[in-house]
Design an enzyme around this catalytic site. Sequence first.
Site, mmCIF file in Angstrom:
data_model
loop_
_atom_site.group_PDB
_atom_site.id
_atom_site.type_symbol
_atom_site.label_atom_id
_atom_site.label_comp_id
_atom_site.label_asym_id
_atom_site.label_seq_id
_atom_site.Cartn_x
_atom_site.Cartn_y
_atom_site.Cartn_z
ATOM 1 N N GLY A 25 34.416 42.532 47.442
ATOM 2 C CA GLY A 25 34.003 41.222 47.910
ATOM 3 C C GLY A 25 32.665 40.836 47.319
ATOM 4 O O GLY A 25 31.940 41.690 46.796
ATOM 5 N N CYS A 54 35.063 49.316 46.152
ATOM 6 C CA CYS A 54 33.825 48.580 45.890
ATOM 7 C C CYS A 54 33.134 48.227 47.213
ATOM 8 O O CYS A 54 32.599 49.097 47.892
ATOM 9 C CB CYS A 54 34.109 47.361 45.019
ATOM 10 S SG CYS A 54 32.616 46.656 44.266
ATOM 11 N N TYR A 55 33.119 46.969 47.630
ATOM 12 C CA TYR A 55 32.536 46.592 48.914
ATOM 13 C C TYR A 55 33.171 47.403 50.039
ATOM 14 O O TYR A 55 32.482 47.809 50.992
ATOM 15 C CB TYR A 55 32.740 45.095 49.158
ATOM 16 C CG TYR A 55 32.098 44.587 50.430
ATOM 17 C CD1 TYR A 55 30.831 44.011 50.406
ATOM 18 C CD2 TYR A 55 32.759 44.674 51.652
ATOM 19 C CE1 TYR A 55 30.232 43.544 51.580
ATOM 20 C CE2 TYR A 55 32.182 44.216 52.822
ATOM 21 C CZ TYR A 55 30.915 43.658 52.785
ATOM 22 O OH TYR A 55 30.328 43.203 53.952
ATOM 23 N N HIS A 87 36.838 49.384 40.409
ATOM 24 C CA HIS A 87 38.058 48.638 40.746
ATOM 25 C C HIS A 87 39.279 49.295 40.082
ATOM 26 O O HIS A 87 39.592 49.014 38.926
ATOM 27 C CB HIS A 87 37.928 47.182 40.289
ATOM 28 C CG HIS A 87 36.980 46.392 41.130
ATOM 29 N ND1 HIS A 87 37.374 45.728 42.269
ATOM 30 C CD2 HIS A 87 35.650 46.190 41.008
ATOM 31 C CE1 HIS A 87 36.325 45.132 42.815
ATOM 32 N NE2 HIS A 87 35.259 45.401 42.071
ATOM 33 N N GLU A 111 42.322 48.668 40.637
ATOM 34 C CA GLU A 111 43.462 47.755 40.546
ATOM 35 C C GLU A 111 43.530 47.002 39.227
ATOM 36 O O GLU A 111 44.586 46.447 38.886
ATOM 37 C CB GLU A 111 43.439 46.755 41.714
ATOM 38 C CG GLU A 111 42.314 45.727 41.671
ATOM 39 C CD GLU A 111 41.016 46.191 42.300
ATOM 40 O OE1 GLU A 111 40.194 45.342 42.684
ATOM 41 O OE2 GLU A 111 40.810 47.428 42.426
ATOM 42 N N ASP A 147 63.066 29.821 43.198
ATOM 43 C CA ASP A 147 62.589 30.125 44.549
ATOM 44 C C ASP A 147 63.547 29.592 45.607
ATOM 45 O O ASP A 147 63.986 30.324 46.492
ATOM 46 C CB ASP A 147 61.191 29.528 44.768
ATOM 47 C CG ASP A 147 60.205 29.960 43.712
ATOM 48 O OD1 ASP A 147 60.420 31.032 43.113
ATOM 49 O OD2 ASP A 147 59.230 29.231 43.461
ATOM 50 N N LYS A 178 56.377 35.813 42.204
ATOM 51 C CA LYS A 178 57.471 35.190 41.449
ATOM 52 C C LYS A 178 58.397 36.220 40.801
ATOM 53 O O LYS A 178 59.621 36.097 40.874
ATOM 54 C CB LYS A 178 56.888 34.257 40.387
ATOM 55 C CG LYS A 178 57.931 33.628 39.464
ATOM 56 C CD LYS A 178 58.781 32.588 40.181
ATOM 57 C CE LYS A 178 58.024 31.303 40.356
ATOM 58 N NZ LYS A 178 58.896 30.209 40.859
#
Length: 521
Positions: free
Chosen positions: A63, A90-91, A177, A179, A235, A377
Site C-alpha cells: 500500500g 511490503c506494507y 513484491h 506477485e 461475458d 476475462k
Amino acid sequence: MTAPQAAPSHPATVVILDFGAQYAQLIARRVREASAFSVILPHDTPWEAIAQYEPSALILTGGPESTLTVDAPAVDERIWAAQLPIFGICYGMQLMARDLGGRLVASAHREYGPAMLHLQNESPLFIDVQNDSRVWMSHGDTVEKPPPGFVALASTERCAVAAIADAKRRFYGVQFHPEVVHSEYGAQMLQNFLRHIAQIAADWQMETFVETAVAQIREQIGDGKVLCALSGGVDSAVAATLVARAIGDRLTCIFVDNGLLREGEAESVLAAFRDVLHLNVVHVDARARFLERLAGISDPEEKRIRIGHEFIAIFDEEAAKLTGVDFLVQGTLYPDVIESKTAGSKAGHKIKSHHNVGGLPANMRLRLVEPLRTLFKDEVREVGRVLGLPEHIVARQPFPGPGLAVRVLGPVDETRLATLRAADAIVTAEIEAAELSPRPWQYFAVLTPVRTVGVMGDGRTYADVIAVRAITSEDGMTADWARLPHALLEKISLRIVNEVAGVNRVVYDITSKPPATVEWE
C-alpha cells in the site's frame, strides 16, 4: 531446498486484505493461477465479515501509506489470533511487524526497483527458490527488528530484513513484491506459501467453479424467473449459459439493440444465441431511444450512467410483460467491480463507472444475478469452454457495455456513429486477416473530437481524425500496446482515409494501461 513430505490438503479460500495496493488484483491472479480461490476485501473489514468466507489463509497487500503514521491503515487485530497462516507483502509485512512487537524505521536508503535477494535461513517459503535471485522493491520504511518469535529469512543490499517468519504461527512476510513478474521466483514463493505453509490444495478448477456457480444460482433464484441482459459478448454469453444450465427454460434473454453496436453486430448476435446456443432471445430495437438519451452529452461518466439507466428501464419494461420475473442476469466481471469502486477498498480510488456497476440506479426493482462477478476475462473464457460454447463466441474480443458511445469521443449522433462503424470494420478486418502471433487481445477504432487539415484530390480538407487502438493483455487489468507491423498500419490507414467519408488522418495509440485505460472514455 527440497520439498518436505506432502501435508494434508483441503479446499480453500484465500482472503486478500487490500491496503490500496496497485498490485492487489495481481496477487489475486497469482493465487488463482496456483489453483486456489481468492477474494479481495478492504483492509479494515471486520473479522466477522472475513470469517464468513471460511478462509484458509490471509494475504496482506502492499500500500502507499506508512505504518509509522498515527492514522496508518490497519486490520481488525483479531486476525492475529485467528490461527490462520498469514502472508504480509511490503506494507503487509511492515504492519505485521509493527502490530506484533517489532521495530520499524524510516529508511535512510529507500529501495525502488530490482534488488538481489540473499537467503539467510532455510524456510518452506524458499523451496525451489534460487539464492541471489532478483526481486522487486518499492518501500521507504523498513523493519529494523522482527517481532518476538520471528526470524529474519533474507536480506538485500539496502534492506537487512527483507523477509521474516514465525514458523510456529505460520506468519510470513516479505518486503518485496512476489506477485510481479520482475521478482524471478515470486510466483514460486506464493505457491510455497499456499502449498507448504497454508497446506492449501491445488483444487480450484473451472469445472469446480461451474458446479458451484450452478448450485448458487439455483439457491438464489429458487423457483423464480430470470431475464438476462444479453450483449453478445463472451461475458453475457457465459453468464446466460450458466443460468440456463441451472434453471432451464425459466430464463429469457433480452438483446437490446441500442444503436451503439459495431457493423452487422445485431444480426450476428441474434443468430449466434438463437441458432447456436438455442436460448430464448427477445430482440428489443431501442436505437432511437438511446440516441435521444445521449443527445448532446460529452462527459464519458454521464454517458455510461445514462446508458446504464436506460438499459435497466428497458429490462424493467420487458420483465413487466412476463409473469413472475424478479431477477436480472448480468455478465459483470471482477475488473468491472474493481475499476468502478476498487473492490470496496477505502484505500483505493474509482477509475470509472462501468455501466453495469457504478451506472446502475439505486431503486432497481429486479434483483441482480452476477455469476461471473469474481472472475477475470481469461477465466470467463475458460468457463465458456468448460460449458461447451463455440470458440468463435468464447474467443471474441472484449467490447465495452456502453458500446461505441465511449469510442465516439464527445457528443454521439448517427452520423458520427456511422463514421466510426466504417473505420472500425476496416481495423477489425485487416487485423484479423493478418498473420499475427500472438493476435492482440483487443483492437478497434476511436473517433476523436479533433479535426485536421488535409489534402485530397488537390483540394484542402478539414476532416475527422481516427485513432487506432490495439493492445496485448492477459486479463484486462493491465495492458501494453500491440506492436503491429508498419505495413499493416499503413494498409489500415490507407483504407480508412480512402473509404470512410469525412476522415483525413489516422493515428495509432501507443499508450499502455496504466497510465491509460484500454478505452479512451
